[in-house]
Design an enzyme around this catalytic site. Structure first.
Site, mmCIF file in Angstrom:
data_model
loop_
_atom_site.group_PDB
_atom_site.id
_atom_site.type_symbol
_atom_site.label_atom_id
_atom_site.label_comp_id
_atom_site.label_asym_id
_atom_site.label_seq_id
_atom_site.Cartn_x
_atom_site.Cartn_y
_atom_site.Cartn_z
ATOM 1 N N ILE A 236 -7.444 9.339 9.695
ATOM 2 C CA ILE A 236 -6.266 9.939 9.069
ATOM 3 C C ILE A 236 -6.665 10.570 7.742
ATOM 4 O O ILE A 236 -7.435 9.976 6.968
ATOM 5 C CB ILE A 236 -5.175 8.874 8.828
ATOM 6 C CG1 ILE A 236 -4.886 8.098 10.126
ATOM 7 C CG2 ILE A 236 -3.902 9.527 8.293
ATOM 8 C CD1 ILE A 236 -4.343 8.920 11.271
ATOM 9 N N SER B 63 -6.836 -0.539 12.296
ATOM 10 C CA SER B 63 -7.762 0.577 12.115
ATOM 11 C C SER B 63 -8.539 0.795 13.406
ATOM 12 O O SER B 63 -8.853 -0.159 14.130
ATOM 13 C CB SER B 63 -8.737 0.281 10.981
ATOM 14 O OG SER B 63 -9.784 1.235 10.946
ATOM 15 N N GLY C 42 0.814 -1.209 0.000
ATOM 16 C CA GLY C 42 0.000 0.000 0.000
ATOM 17 C C GLY C 42 0.842 1.250 0.000
ATOM 18 O O GLY C 42 0.473 2.267 0.583
ATOM 19 N N ALA C 43 1.985 1.205 -0.683
ATOM 20 C CA ALA C 43 2.967 2.284 -0.592
ATOM 21 C C ALA C 43 2.789 3.361 -1.645
ATOM 22 O O ALA C 43 3.646 4.231 -1.786
ATOM 23 C CB ALA C 43 4.379 1.706 -0.690
ATOM 24 N N SER C 44 1.689 3.334 -2.382
ATOM 25 C CA SER C 44 1.492 4.344 -3.415
ATOM 26 C C SER C 44 0.895 5.634 -2.871
ATOM 27 O O SER C 44 0.929 6.667 -3.537
ATOM 28 C CB SER C 44 0.612 3.796 -4.544
ATOM 29 O OG SER C 44 -0.624 3.336 -4.037
ATOM 30 N N TYR D 239 -15.310 -4.304 6.890
ATOM 31 C CA TYR D 239 -13.918 -3.864 7.019
ATOM 32 C C TYR D 239 -13.460 -3.958 8.472
ATOM 33 O O TYR D 239 -12.374 -4.481 8.766
ATOM 34 C CB TYR D 239 -13.792 -2.436 6.512
ATOM 35 C CG TYR D 239 -12.436 -1.817 6.700
ATOM 36 C CD1 TYR D 239 -11.379 -2.131 5.861
ATOM 37 C CD2 TYR D 239 -12.205 -0.888 7.719
ATOM 38 C CE1 TYR D 239 -10.130 -1.551 6.027
ATOM 39 C CE2 TYR D 239 -10.963 -0.307 7.895
ATOM 40 C CZ TYR D 239 -9.933 -0.644 7.046
ATOM 41 O OH TYR D 239 -8.693 -0.078 7.223
ATOM 42 N N LYS E 264 -10.354 -6.257 10.249
ATOM 43 C CA LYS E 264 -9.263 -5.700 11.029
ATOM 44 C C LYS E 264 -9.213 -6.297 12.436
ATOM 45 O O LYS E 264 -8.131 -6.506 12.999
ATOM 46 C CB LYS E 264 -9.373 -4.177 11.095
ATOM 47 C CG LYS E 264 -9.052 -3.485 9.781
ATOM 48 C CD LYS E 264 -7.642 -3.803 9.328
ATOM 49 C CE LYS E 264 -7.254 -3.096 8.058
ATOM 50 N NZ LYS E 264 -5.851 -3.372 7.654
ATOM 51 N N ALA F 15 -14.577 -5.844 10.805
ATOM 52 C CA ALA F 15 -14.451 -7.247 11.209
ATOM 53 C C ALA F 15 -13.141 -7.847 10.722
ATOM 54 O O ALA F 15 -12.495 -8.629 11.440
ATOM 55 C CB ALA F 15 -15.634 -8.051 10.672
#
Length: 236
Positions: free
Chosen positions: A175, A129, A18-20, A142, A146, A144
């Protein structure tokens, strides 16, 4: 203090997913600035030359681990979040998030851990999260995934600790990232969110970097299976 946070990072090889954009981009840049060789994963066309595996696809987690090769640091930020009211969420939307955030994430982490255990050193940091503690009605699936991810972190940390490998979670609050840009563009919604944050502001990707760096460093050798919450006090 900065030296303590980054002890042992220079010269290490790291994979950041997820570095973009967002938190992943901020972490990747900082690890590079501190001397690590960083493999960047993402789906953005700007990542040409790095790794672009789509984690919603079956087998992608194992494939990404193989393509990256042995790394000493894994920071896993990639995830899929679909905002849909709980009453309208489809099975396909649930399955997409479970595939990316749990099944393929587990495969990726498992693949990265094996050589770490063999070498006797490794740092794995998964991005959680605030949803895993305070699930939003429009992001229940989502949330659940995490929460389930944290269970994996706890179990894996226990299994690999004796090999000198740590597994931890950084738990961001709200964020200001591209993912949240649309929702936060509504001034009323943004005001309501900030009202729940004792710090009185939204977080930035850079706010999540220090905790992540610590967990990537040699200084965190006795920290494993833990969650560091970076949310401006929102979970209090």
């Amino acid at each position: 203090m900065d030296t303590y946070l980054t002890a042992g990072i220079a010269g290490r090889t790291a994979l950041v997913t997820g570095a973009s954009s967002g938190i992943g981009l901020a972490v990747a840049r900082t690890l590079e600035e501190r001397g690590a060789t960083v493999l960047r994963h993402g789906l953005n066309e700007d990542l040409i030359g790095d790794l672009t595996h789509d984690l919603t696809q079956t087998g992608s987690g194992d494939a990404l681990a193989r393509a990256a090769g042995p790394v000493e640091i894994l920071v896993h930020c990639a995830s899929v979040q679909i905002r849909t009211d709980w009453s309208a969420t489809t099975d396909a939307e649930v399955e997409r998030q479970v595939r990316a955030n749990l099944i393929e994430s587990y495969a990726l982490v498992r693949g990265a851990l094996r050589p770490m255990v063999t070498r006797g050193y490794g740092r794995v940091v998964l991005m959680g999260s605030i949803q895993q503690h305070r699930p939003h009605a429009a992001m229940l699936a989502y949330a659940a995934t995490k929460a389930a991810q944290q269970t994996l972190v706890s179990g894996l940390a226990r299994e690999v600790a004796s090999a000198g490998v740590t597994v931890n979670t950084v738990v961001p609050g709200t964020i200001a990232t591209p993912r949240n840009e649309h929702a936060l563009a509504d001034p009323d919604y943004q005001r309501d969110v900030i009202a729940q944050i004792p710090a009185g502001r939204l977080g930035t990707p850079e706010d999540c970097v220090a905790a992540t760096l610590l967990l990537c460093s040699e200084s965190s050798a006795y920290i494993t299976g833990q969650q560091i919450v970076v949310d401006g006090g929102m979970s209090l």
